[in-house]
Design a protein around this motif. Structure first.
Motif, PDB file in Angstrom:
ATOM      1  N   VAL A  83       0.867  -1.179   0.000  1.00  0.00           N
ATOM      2  CA  VAL A  83       0.000   0.000   0.000  1.00  0.00           C
ATOM      3  C   VAL A  83       0.902   1.228   0.000  1.00  0.00           C
ATOM      4  O   VAL A  83       1.867   1.298   0.768  1.00  0.00           O
ATOM      5  CB  VAL A  83      -0.909   0.045   1.253  1.00  0.00           C
ATOM      6  CG1 VAL A  83      -1.725   1.324   1.288  1.00  0.00           C
ATOM      7  CG2 VAL A  83      -1.800  -1.173   1.317  1.00  0.00           C
ATOM      8  N   PHE A  84       0.590   2.166  -0.865  1.00  0.00           N
ATOM      9  CA  PHE A  84       1.327   3.421  -0.896  1.00  0.00           C
ATOM     10  C   PHE A  84       0.319   4.546  -1.035  1.00  0.00           C
ATOM     11  O   PHE A  84      -0.543   4.510  -1.912  1.00  0.00           O
ATOM     12  CB  PHE A  84       2.330   3.433  -2.055  1.00  0.00           C
ATOM     13  CG  PHE A  84       3.330   4.538  -1.972  1.00  0.00           C
ATOM     14  CD1 PHE A  84       4.311   4.541  -0.996  1.00  0.00           C
ATOM     15  CD2 PHE A  84       3.317   5.586  -2.879  1.00  0.00           C
ATOM     16  CE1 PHE A  84       5.256   5.565  -0.919  1.00  0.00           C
ATOM     17  CE2 PHE A  84       4.238   6.612  -2.820  1.00  0.00           C
ATOM     18  CZ  PHE A  84       5.210   6.599  -1.834  1.00  0.00           C
ATOM     19  N   LEU A  85       0.392   5.541  -0.155  1.00  0.00           N
ATOM     20  CA  LEU A  85      -0.532   6.683  -0.134  1.00  0.00           C
ATOM     21  C   LEU A  85       0.172   7.933  -0.637  1.00  0.00           C
ATOM     22  O   LEU A  85       1.331   8.163  -0.304  1.00  0.00           O
ATOM     23  CB  LEU A  85      -0.969   6.980   1.300  1.00  0.00           C
ATOM     24  CG  LEU A  85      -1.738   5.938   2.064  1.00  0.00           C
ATOM     25  CD1 LEU A  85      -1.542   6.132   3.546  1.00  0.00           C
ATOM     26  CD2 LEU A  85      -3.190   6.065   1.720  1.00  0.00           C
TER      27      LEU A  85
ATOM     28  N   ASP B 150       7.995   7.996   2.656  1.00  0.00           N
ATOM     29  CA  ASP B 150       8.757   7.461   1.527  1.00  0.00           C
ATOM     30  C   ASP B 150       8.730   5.934   1.432  1.00  0.00           C
ATOM     31  O   ASP B 150       9.247   5.382   0.468  1.00  0.00           O
ATOM     32  CB  ASP B 150      10.204   7.942   1.528  1.00  0.00           C
ATOM     33  CG  ASP B 150      10.334   9.446   1.364  1.00  0.00           C
ATOM     34  OD1 ASP B 150       9.347  10.102   0.975  1.00  0.00           O
ATOM     35  OD2 ASP B 150      11.426   9.972   1.629  1.00  0.00           O
ATOM     36  N   GLN B 151       8.156   5.266   2.413  1.00  0.00           N
ATOM     37  CA  GLN B 151       7.988   3.815   2.352  1.00  0.00           C
ATOM     38  C   GLN B 151       6.515   3.453   2.195  1.00  0.00           C
ATOM     39  O   GLN B 151       6.171   2.524   1.471  1.00  0.00           O
ATOM     40  CB  GLN B 151       8.539   3.147   3.608  1.00  0.00           C
ATOM     41  CG  GLN B 151      10.030   3.227   3.737  1.00  0.00           C
ATOM     42  CD  GLN B 151      10.504   2.625   5.051  1.00  0.00           C
ATOM     43  OE1 GLN B 151       9.851   1.762   5.626  1.00  0.00           O
ATOM     44  NE2 GLN B 151      11.643   3.087   5.526  1.00  0.00           N
ATOM     45  N   ASP B 152       5.668   4.177   2.909  1.00  0.00           N
ATOM     46  CA  ASP B 152       4.236   3.908   2.889  1.00  0.00           C
ATOM     47  C   ASP B 152       3.433   5.085   2.347  1.00  0.00           C
ATOM     48  O   ASP B 152       2.293   4.914   1.941  1.00  0.00           O
ATOM     49  CB  ASP B 152       3.739   3.602   4.311  1.00  0.00           C
ATOM     50  CG  ASP B 152       4.452   2.409   4.922  1.00  0.00           C
ATOM     51  OD1 ASP B 152       4.437   1.339   4.292  1.00  0.00           O
ATOM     52  OD2 ASP B 152       5.020   2.560   6.024  1.00  0.00           O
TER      53      ASP B 152
ATOM     54  N   ALA C 148       7.778   5.935  -5.257  1.00  0.00           N
ATOM     55  CA  ALA C 148       6.664   4.978  -5.336  1.00  0.00           C
ATOM     56  C   ALA C 148       7.134   3.617  -5.830  1.00  0.00           C
ATOM     57  O   ALA C 148       6.724   2.576  -5.271  1.00  0.00           O
ATOM     58  CB  ALA C 148       5.556   5.530  -6.252  1.00  0.00           C
ATOM     59  N   ASN C 149       7.979   3.579  -6.851  1.00  0.00           N
ATOM     60  CA  ASN C 149       8.469   2.297  -7.359  1.00  0.00           C
ATOM     61  C   ASN C 149       9.242   1.539  -6.290  1.00  0.00           C
ATOM     62  O   ASN C 149       9.094   0.317  -6.161  1.00  0.00           O
ATOM     63  CB  ASN C 149       9.337   2.509  -8.589  1.00  0.00           C
ATOM     64  CG  ASN C 149       8.537   2.742  -9.840  1.00  0.00           C
ATOM     65  OD1 ASN C 149       7.346   2.478  -9.903  1.00  0.00           O
ATOM     66  ND2 ASN C 149       9.192   3.273 -10.871  1.00  0.00           N
TER      67      ASN C 149
END
Length: 190
Positions: A76-78, A100-102, A183-184
């Motif tokens: 999951v990335f917001l 930067d991680q989530d 994001a990648n």
């Protein structure tokens, strides 16, 4: 939970993907979809999951729902507008989500650029502002409803102008590539 609170999240519950990229609105999703195109080469958004709209930063204040999403999906990335960072980051860090991680706050920390539209090159913003002086005036000095309506109209016009003129590469997408890189890394398949 009221039906209004649930509405932005309905697509998540039916998703078959194990990876979700959460974005604030329709225009944000359109920019990220553009970044998925192979024409961006190594700068493309390399993400095989779903891009889901959460319909406004206030939605991210529902900790119970965010905890469910965090536990439901492997990745999951917001994203959210930089101008909401102070308010939203507290909610996210309380769930042990990490910058930067989530999640990532999108924009440039300058007046008028603390949202995804702040990543656009100056030429695109100038063209839209010049062609829509009445909307710019309404966005800055109208009533609350007029300002909101004008801002939404300008967002659509920025996107349309960007789609019309943008070519893959750093001239148009340079600031977007910075977001894609984060994001990648966050969304990569383990």
């Amino acid at each position: 939970m009221s039906s209004d609170e649930f509405k932005p999240w309905q697509k998540l519950f039916g998703s078959q993907s194990d990876a979700i990229l959460l974005v604030e609105g329709d225009t944000d999703k359109a920019y990220f979809e553009m970044l998925r195109e192979s024409s961006h080469g190594s700068n493309a958004l390399a993400f095989d999951g779903e891009i889901v709209i959460y319909d406004g930063a206030s939605t991210l204040k529902n900790n119970m729902l965010l905890r469910f999403i965090k536990n439901r999906y492997k990745r999951v990335f917001l994203t959210f507008d930089l101008d909401m960072r102070a308010e939203i980051e507290r909610c996210l860090t309380s769930l042990d989500l990490k910058k930067d991680q989530d999640y990532f706050a999108i924009g440039i920390d300058e007046p008028g650029k603390r949202a995804i539209e702040g990543l656009l090159p100056e030429s695109v913003r100038t063209a839209v502002f010049a062609a829509n002086a009445d909307l710019v005036m309404a966005a800055t000095s109208g009533t609350k409803d007029e300002r909101e309506s004008a801002r939404n109209s300008l967002k659509k016009k920025f996107l349309a102008e960007f789609r019309r003129v943008a070519q893959p590469g750093s001239e148009y997408f340079g600031e977007f590539y910075r977001v894609v890189k984060v994001a990648n890394r966050a969304l990569k398949v383990a």
